[in-house]
Design an enzyme around this catalytic site. Structure first.
Site, PDB file in Angstrom:
ATOM      1  N   LYS A  14       8.061  10.845 -17.393  1.00 26.76           N
ATOM      2  CA  LYS A  14       7.616  12.146 -17.910  1.00 26.76           C
ATOM      3  C   LYS A  14       7.887  13.272 -16.908  1.00 26.76           C
ATOM      4  CE  LYS A  14       3.314  10.915 -18.569  1.00 26.76           C
ATOM      5  NZ  LYS A  14       3.397   9.525 -18.068  1.00 26.76           N
ATOM      6  N   ARG A  90      -5.141  13.241 -21.172  1.00 22.83           N
ATOM      7  CA  ARG A  90      -5.040  11.811 -20.858  1.00 22.83           C
ATOM      8  C   ARG A  90      -5.893  10.959 -21.792  1.00 22.83           C
ATOM      9  NH1 ARG A  90      -2.599  10.315 -16.086  1.00 22.83           N
ATOM     10  NH2 ARG A  90      -2.197  11.956 -14.562  1.00 22.83           N
ATOM     11  N   ARG A 125       9.522   2.557  -6.474  1.00 18.16           N
ATOM     12  CA  ARG A 125       9.333   3.940  -6.032  1.00 18.16           C
ATOM     13  C   ARG A 125       9.095   4.040  -4.533  1.00 18.16           C
ATOM     14  NH1 ARG A 125       4.954   6.550 -10.245  1.00 18.16           N
ATOM     15  NH2 ARG A 125       6.370   7.081 -11.952  1.00 18.16           N
ATOM     16  N   ARG A 158       3.432   4.680  -2.244  1.00 16.99           N
ATOM     17  CA  ARG A 158       2.118   5.254  -2.514  1.00 16.99           C
ATOM     18  C   ARG A 158       1.139   4.165  -2.927  1.00 16.99           C
ATOM     19  NH1 ARG A 158       1.879   9.778  -6.789  1.00 16.99           N
ATOM     20  NH2 ARG A 158       2.505   7.998  -8.060  1.00 16.99           N
ATOM     21  N   ARG A 169      -3.389   0.562 -13.822  1.00 16.59           N
ATOM     22  CA  ARG A 169      -3.055   1.848 -14.450  1.00 16.59           C
ATOM     23  C   ARG A 169      -2.549   1.654 -15.880  1.00 16.59           C
ATOM     24  NH1 ARG A 169       1.066   4.799 -10.663  1.00 16.59           N
ATOM     25  NH2 ARG A 169       0.788   6.520 -12.135  1.00 16.59           N
TER      26      ARG A 169
END
Length: 210
Positions: A14, A90, A125, A158, A169
């Site tokens: 996104k 959300r 990532r 992260r 998540r």
């Protein structure tokens, strides 16, 4: 001013797609709720101070506080601009808050990517802790492995991107955020693009349907 809501699981692309489109189209504005929150905290605004208290206590920032930040951005955005809203709403409660603002939602676009691909994407990532540049070990590797192209800092993973956190998540996404797909479909606003075709193609498809 119009609003296009970006839907999709964490890691669906996104932010990447919205950032690309906004950089290439002057009438598009990428608004990330996460960036707004971090920015408000860093600037020490009243909303940022309140948010910081919740974050330091390990609590979720209330929907109403995030909505206040979004409302401020909506109020200051005028003219022939389409806001690409990334990370808000959300959940259904936030969607109702957005509706109560009277914000002109043009469409909600779902970037559709399977969970197993999401997990692989996020696991790869890497982020620069200094300049915040983002990389991916497969899809967007730095010129020198583990080193930021921009400032030469050592890249990090992260906390949100470790495998266990990613699974958590995704559970939260399916429980709280996925119902927004049906919500916006019921309003006749839902559009869907295949998130597996590469950033350029996804961005082009997004631009067509939004």
């Amino acid at each position: 001013m119009n609003i296009v809501i970006l839907l999709g699981a964490p890691g669906s692309g996104k932010g990447t797609v919205a950032g690309k489109l906004a950089s290439e189209n002057a009438n598009l504005k990428h608004v990330s709720s996460g960036d707004l929150l971090r920015g408000a905290v860093a600037k020490g605004t009243e909303a940022g101070k309140q948010a910081k208290e919740f974050m330091e206590a390990g609590k979720l920032v209330p929907d109403s506080l995030i909505a206040t930040m979004i409302k401020d951005v909506v109020a200051e955005t005028t003219g022939d601009v389409t806001m690409l809203l990334d990370g808000f709403p959300r959940n259904l409660a936030q969607a109702e808050i957005l509706a109560e603002m009277g914000a002109p939602v043009k469409s909600a676009v779902l970037i559709d990517v399977p969970d197993d691909i999401i997990q692989d994407r996020i696991a790869g990532r890497r982020t620069c802790p200094k300049c915040k540049a983002g990389y991916h070990v497969k899809n967007l590797p730095p010129k020198v492995e583990g080193i930021c192209d921009v400032c030469g800092e050592k890249l990090v993973i992260r906390k949100d991107d470790n495998p266990d956190t990613v699974k958590d998540r995704l559970v939260v996404y399916h429980q709280q955020t996925e119902p927004l797909i049906a919500y916006y479909k019921g309003k006749g606003l839902l559009k869907t693009v295949d998130g597996m075709t590469g950033v350029d193609n996804v961005a082009a498809d997004f631009l067509k349907v939004m």
